[in-house]
Design an enzyme around this catalytic site. Sequence first.
Site, PDB file in Angstrom:
ATOM      1  N   HIS A 123       0.872  -1.184   0.000  1.00 47.19           N
ATOM      2  CA  HIS A 123       0.000   0.000   0.000  1.00 47.19           C
ATOM      3  C   HIS A 123       0.909   1.233   0.000  1.00 47.19           C
ATOM      4  O   HIS A 123       2.028   1.182   0.520  1.00 47.19           O
ATOM      5  CB  HIS A 123      -0.823  -0.061   1.293  1.00 47.19           C
ATOM      6  CG  HIS A 123      -1.885   0.975   1.427  1.00 47.19           C
ATOM      7  ND1 HIS A 123      -1.629   2.275   1.815  1.00 47.19           N
ATOM      8  CD2 HIS A 123      -3.227   0.907   1.260  1.00 47.19           C
ATOM      9  CE1 HIS A 123      -2.761   2.947   1.882  1.00 47.19           C
ATOM     10  NE2 HIS A 123      -3.751   2.153   1.538  1.00 47.19           N
TER      11      HIS A 123
ATOM     12  N   ASP B 259       3.221  -4.456   8.165  1.00 46.07           N
ATOM     13  CA  ASP B 259       1.974  -3.708   8.005  1.00 46.07           C
ATOM     14  C   ASP B 259       0.828  -4.708   8.199  1.00 46.07           C
ATOM     15  O   ASP B 259       0.578  -5.545   7.326  1.00 46.07           O
ATOM     16  CB  ASP B 259       1.955  -3.094   6.599  1.00 46.07           C
ATOM     17  CG  ASP B 259       0.650  -2.366   6.312  1.00 46.07           C
ATOM     18  OD1 ASP B 259      -0.278  -2.448   7.131  1.00 46.07           O
ATOM     19  OD2 ASP B 259       0.565  -1.725   5.245  1.00 46.07           O
TER      20      ASP B 259
ATOM     21  N   LYS C 275     -10.278  -0.447  10.647  1.00 52.03           N
ATOM     22  CA  LYS C 275     -10.421  -1.671   9.842  1.00 52.03           C
ATOM     23  C   LYS C 275     -10.697  -2.886  10.715  1.00 52.03           C
ATOM     24  O   LYS C 275     -10.776  -4.008  10.226  1.00 52.03           O
ATOM     25  CB  LYS C 275      -9.143  -1.915   9.028  1.00 52.03           C
ATOM     26  CG  LYS C 275      -8.911  -0.866   7.939  1.00 52.03           C
ATOM     27  CD  LYS C 275      -7.697  -1.218   7.138  1.00 52.03           C
ATOM     28  CE  LYS C 275      -7.111  -0.068   6.364  1.00 52.03           C
ATOM     29  NZ  LYS C 275      -7.806   0.213   5.108  1.00 52.03           N
TER      30      LYS C 275
ATOM     31  N   CYS D  45      -4.853   2.486  -3.570  1.00 48.47           N
ATOM     32  CA  CYS D  45      -3.605   2.982  -2.964  1.00 48.47           C
ATOM     33  C   CYS D  45      -2.458   2.006  -3.185  1.00 48.47           C
ATOM     34  O   CYS D  45      -1.602   1.815  -2.308  1.00 48.47           O
ATOM     35  CB  CYS D  45      -3.771   3.269  -1.476  1.00 48.47           C
ATOM     36  SG  CYS D  45      -4.954   4.552  -1.130  1.00 48.47           S
TER      37      CYS D  45
HETATM   38  N1  PMP Z   1      -1.673  -0.740   4.675  1.00 50.26           N
HETATM   39  C1  PMP Z   1      -2.613  -1.482   4.087  1.00 50.26           C
HETATM   40  C2  PMP Z   1      -2.265  -2.857   3.618  1.00 50.26           C
HETATM   41  C3  PMP Z   1      -3.893  -0.965   3.920  1.00 50.26           C
HETATM   42  O1  PMP Z   1      -4.831  -1.699   3.319  1.00 50.26           O
HETATM   43  C4  PMP Z   1      -4.176   0.333   4.376  1.00 50.26           C
HETATM   44  C5  PMP Z   1      -5.553   0.942   4.201  1.00 50.26           C
HETATM   45  N2  PMP Z   1      -6.174   0.683   2.978  1.00 50.26           N
HETATM   46  C6  PMP Z   1      -3.162   1.057   4.996  1.00 50.26           C
HETATM   47  C7  PMP Z   1      -1.925   0.484   5.134  1.00 50.26           C
HETATM   48  C8  PMP Z   1      -3.371   2.430   5.494  1.00 50.26           C
HETATM   49  O2  PMP Z   1      -4.351   2.474   6.479  1.00 50.26           O
HETATM   50  P1  PMP Z   1      -4.868   3.871   7.007  1.00 50.26           P
HETATM   51  O3  PMP Z   1      -5.392   4.611   5.826  1.00 50.26           O
HETATM   52  O4  PMP Z   1      -5.907   3.517   7.990  1.00 50.26           O
HETATM   53  O5  PMP Z   1      -3.689   4.551   7.623  1.00 50.26           O
END
Ligand code: PMP
Length: 418
Positions: A135, A212, A238, A376
């Site tokens: 991401h 992560d 999440k 993303c």
């Molecule tokens: N890492 C991963 C694998 C994610 O799926 C996400 C959110 N889509 C994030 C990081 C970032 O999370 P946040 O936007 O809550 O900081």
Amino acid sequence: MTGALAETLPAAGALDVDAIRRQFPILHTTMHDRPLVYLDSAASTQKPRAVLDALLQVYERDYANIHRGVYDLSQRASALHDAARRKVQRFIGARDWREIVFVRNATEAINLVAYSFLRPKLGPGDEILVTEMEHHANIVPWQLVAGETGAKVVAAPITDAGELDLVALRERIGPRTRLLGVTWVSNVLGTVNPVEEITALARRAGVPVLVDAAQAIQHRPVDVSALGADFLVFSGHKMYGPSGVGVLWGRAELLEAMPPWQGGGDMIEEVSFAGTTFNDIPFRFEAGTPDIAGVIALGAAVDWIEGLGMALIDAHETALMAYAERAIRQVPALRLISEPKERSGALSFVMDGCHPQDIGTLLDLDGIAIRTGHHCAMPLHARLGLPASARASIGVYNTTDDIDALVASLRRVADMFG
Ligand code: PMP
């Protein structure tokens, strides 16, 4: 569950998914006059009554600023906030509550590690190793500190099935590698990476690892003491908790050696114009008034998940994912963009002749919420040769009915464009 293929599902343990669904008010609303079918939990999960109540209760009965007041209400709010930290500690198997740092989200946690832990160690030619499936949150913070120090971000490749190429990853770990950042579960491919094996590889080379866990924490048991990582990050929103609160877990000895990254109240020991000394961990990294109610409600989300049992959640979701994968393969002109051996939470696809954006818009008219775009993960989509994809992702409240609705709607889209 009344889905056509429901009989092919293994018994879903003791989870009563209908009872779970009743705890989520939003799941009983409509979108375009159709019952909401929510299949975007990888972006954010919905919130159960227990979490909503916790938020309301703090503001109605227990709210004051924390760690400051001598009066009862402030002490009560402080105690609830402290208790949430211990819940998170227990939930992820951390040795010490001081290893739990509350931040805004997984993104902020990675930035904290990038600036406070890594930046002081970086010099020209150093490398930060990530993977092609990360991401942006696990790419861009490293690029920022690399840009300031002359270091560079390198990416370990994935296979065509959408799995990490472990041989290539091992080869990429070299004498200039200063950190490995790897996702446990890909938010696009659904791939579950063998993180214990990966951390073992990195540790043998003396390379610290940040995991992560944004897409793992809500789906599978997490035990940081068994993982072998140095840092682990995730977001509350999440995992059925509120948005605005996330967690950085770090080994105490590493956190203790790290300088503050934001200054202000709470993170200090003593301030004078001659100089300032800093508070102990984790408070050193928690400048200013935190999301007090959010942290407490995250504690309620942990209680809620533990009340269901992570093993049962995992069993239900794994069975549902297998069902979804089988069902979605029957849709004409649709192609899954990954074939991992182990999949969790998410399933992404493209359809001949139909842009993912159009799939998302048409499904929306049927009340079905999926995510479309690059999720993303632009470097991943570039690797796959796709501008975008469509993603269905599940939470513990999803059923075969949801999957059947998705597949029926996708069939209509395929008919339209086929
Ligand atoms: N890492 C991963 C694998 C994610 O799926 C996400 C959110 N889509 C994030 C990081 C970032 O999370 P946040 O936007 O809550 O900081």
